[in-house]
Design a protein around this motif. Structure first.
Motif, mmCIF file in Angstrom:
data_model
loop_
_atom_site.group_PDB
_atom_site.id
_atom_site.type_symbol
_atom_site.label_atom_id
_atom_site.label_comp_id
_atom_site.label_asym_id
_atom_site.label_seq_id
_atom_site.Cartn_x
_atom_site.Cartn_y
_atom_site.Cartn_z
ATOM 1 N N LEU A 102 0.800 -1.215 0.000
ATOM 2 C CA LEU A 102 0.000 0.000 0.000
ATOM 3 C C LEU A 102 0.836 1.269 0.000
ATOM 4 O O LEU A 102 1.962 1.280 0.501
ATOM 5 N N ALA A 103 0.222 2.321 -0.528
ATOM 6 C CA ALA A 103 0.700 3.688 -0.315
ATOM 7 C C ALA A 103 -0.416 4.408 0.411
ATOM 8 O O ALA A 103 -1.598 4.240 0.087
ATOM 9 N N LEU A 104 -0.076 5.193 1.430
ATOM 10 C CA LEU A 104 -1.055 5.963 2.189
ATOM 11 C C LEU A 104 -0.871 7.444 1.894
ATOM 12 O O LEU A 104 0.256 7.905 1.696
ATOM 13 N N ILE A 105 -1.968 8.176 1.902
ATOM 14 C CA ILE A 105 -1.905 9.612 1.668
ATOM 15 C C ILE A 105 -3.014 10.275 2.462
ATOM 16 O O ILE A 105 -4.033 9.648 2.765
ATOM 17 N N GLY A 106 -2.821 11.546 2.806
ATOM 18 C CA GLY A 106 -3.903 12.246 3.481
ATOM 19 C C GLY A 106 -3.477 13.541 4.130
ATOM 20 O O GLY A 106 -2.289 13.805 4.322
ATOM 21 N N ASN A 107 -4.474 14.340 4.430
ATOM 22 C CA ASN A 107 -4.317 15.510 5.274
ATOM 23 C C ASN A 107 -4.657 15.031 6.674
ATOM 24 O O ASN A 107 -5.817 15.005 7.067
ATOM 25 N N VAL A 127 2.948 -1.294 4.192
ATOM 26 C CA VAL A 127 2.904 0.117 3.801
ATOM 27 C C VAL A 127 4.261 0.517 3.238
ATOM 28 O O VAL A 127 5.241 0.642 3.958
ATOM 29 N N ARG A 128 4.293 0.746 1.929
ATOM 30 C CA ARG A 128 5.562 1.024 1.245
ATOM 31 C C ARG A 128 5.848 2.520 1.112
ATOM 32 O O ARG A 128 6.994 2.919 0.926
ATOM 33 N N GLU A 129 4.799 3.342 1.175
ATOM 34 C CA GLU A 129 4.992 4.782 1.029
ATOM 35 C C GLU A 129 3.879 5.524 1.764
ATOM 36 O O GLU A 129 2.747 5.049 1.836
#
Length: 277
Positions: A102-107, A127-129
C-alpha cells in the motif's frame, strides 16, 4: 449535500487550495509493485479527485465522519465500494487489503497524526509509502537526525524502516477553518530493511524507555531493564537518547537482550510443584 461542516472533535481542517492538493498528490511516487493507494480522512475529497484522475492508482478512502462519507458517496460515485466508513486507527490493513502493498496519503488530523504513524509502523511490511500533511513541528521531528532536541521516539522508529523527506510547508490560510499553526507535507518511503538485527519488539521498548526520561543518561534511563552496573560501563551509556541513531539503538537492544537471556539462564530450574506452590 454541497459541503461538509468541519468538526473540531475530529480535528478537521479542510484544504481549500487546489494547487496544493495537486502538489500533495504529485508527491506520490508509488514504489515498484504498489498500485493500491489508501487516503486517510478525505473529507470533501480535495485530494481524492486528483487520485481518481490517475489510472495508475487503485484508490480507496477511509473516513470516520458520517457526513463526509455521505458527501463522498454523492460526489465521487467512481469510488463505489471503496469507501471505508470506519476508524483507520482500528483497522487491520492486512485484512482490508490482503497481500497488497500500500501507499497511504492524506491531510492527517493533528490530534491523531502520531497514532497514524504508529499504525504505519504496525503495518510496515505492507505500507511502502506515505505522503501526509501534518503539523510542521511534527514533520520536522520525524525527519530530524540524532542530536536535535526535537528528535524523539517516532524519529527513531520511523527512520529504522523508512526514508523520511520534509517536502514543503503549507500556510494556515489555505484551510477551512485555518489552524493556528503551519502544516507541512512529508514523504516516507520504505527502505531496504526487512527486519532489524535485533528483537524488534524489544527495540521498540528500549527506544520508548530511553526517551521517556530523555534528560537522563542511558545508564539511568534504562534501569527498568535491570542491567547490572558492570554491563553499563561502555561510553554509550553516558549518552542520552537523542544522541543515538537507529544503528546505535539496535546495538543497545542487542545488549539488553543478552542480559535478559543471561539472567534467564541463571534462574534455577523449577518443578511443577514449585510453580503450583
Amino acid at each position: 449535500m454541497n459541503s461538509v461542516r468541519p468538526k473540531k472533535h475530529l480535528g478537521q481542517h479542510f484544504l481549500a487550495d487546489p494547487n496544493i492538493a495537486r502538489r500533495i498528490v504529485g508527491a506520490l511516487q508509488l514504489p515498484v509493485g504498489v498500485r493500491h493507494v489508501l487516503e486517510i480522512g478525505p473529507g470533501m475529497g480535495v485530494l481524492t479527485q486528483h487520485l481518481l484522475e490517475n489510472p495508475a492508482y487503485e484508490t480507496s478512502v477511509v473516513e470516520i465522519d458520517a457526513e463526509s462519507v455521505a458527501y463522498l458517496q454523492a460526489h465521487y460515485p467512481a469510488l463505489a465500494e471503496r469507501i471505508y466508513a470506519t476508524d483507520f486507527l482500528k483497522q487491520d490493513l492486512g485484512a482490508m487489503f490482503p497481500g497488497q502493498p500500500l501507499a497511504l496519503i492524506g491531510n492527517f488530523p493533528y490530534n491523531i497524526s502520531s497514532q497514524i504513524f504508529f499504525q504505519v509502523l504496525a503495518h510496515r511490511q505492507q505500507v511502502r509509502e506515505v505522503v501526509g500533511m501534518i503539523q510542521k513541528e511534527v514533520a520536522q521531528r520525524l525527519a530530524e537526525p540524532p542530536g536535535s532536541k526535537t528528535y524523539g521516539i517516532l524519529s527513531v522508529l520511523l527512520q529504522a524502516y523508512y526514508r523520511i523527506e520534509y517536502l514543503f510547508t503549507v500556510p494556515p490560510h489555505v484551510f477551512v477553518p485555518p489552524p493556528k499553526v503551519e502544516s507541512a507535507v512529508v514523504r516516507l518511503t520504505r527502505n531496504a530493511t526487512g527486519r532489524l538485527d535485533c528483537d524488534e519488539k524489544l527495540f521498540f521498548r528500549v527506544v520508548k524507555q530511553a526517551f521517556q526520561t530523555r534528560r537522563k543518561t542511558l545508564r539511568n534511563a534504562l534501569k527498568p531493564f535491570g542491567l547490572p552496573a558492570e554491563a553499563t560501563t561502555d561510553a554509550i551509556f553516558d549518552q542520552r537518547a537523542e544522541q543515538l541513531g537507529v544503528a546505535e539503538f539496535v546495538g543497545l537492544t542487542q545488549r539488553v537482550a543478552q542480559h535478559q537471556a543471561a539472567a534467564s539462564a541463571d534462574l534455577p530450574d523449577r518443578t511443577v510443584d514449585d510453580i503450583v506452590e
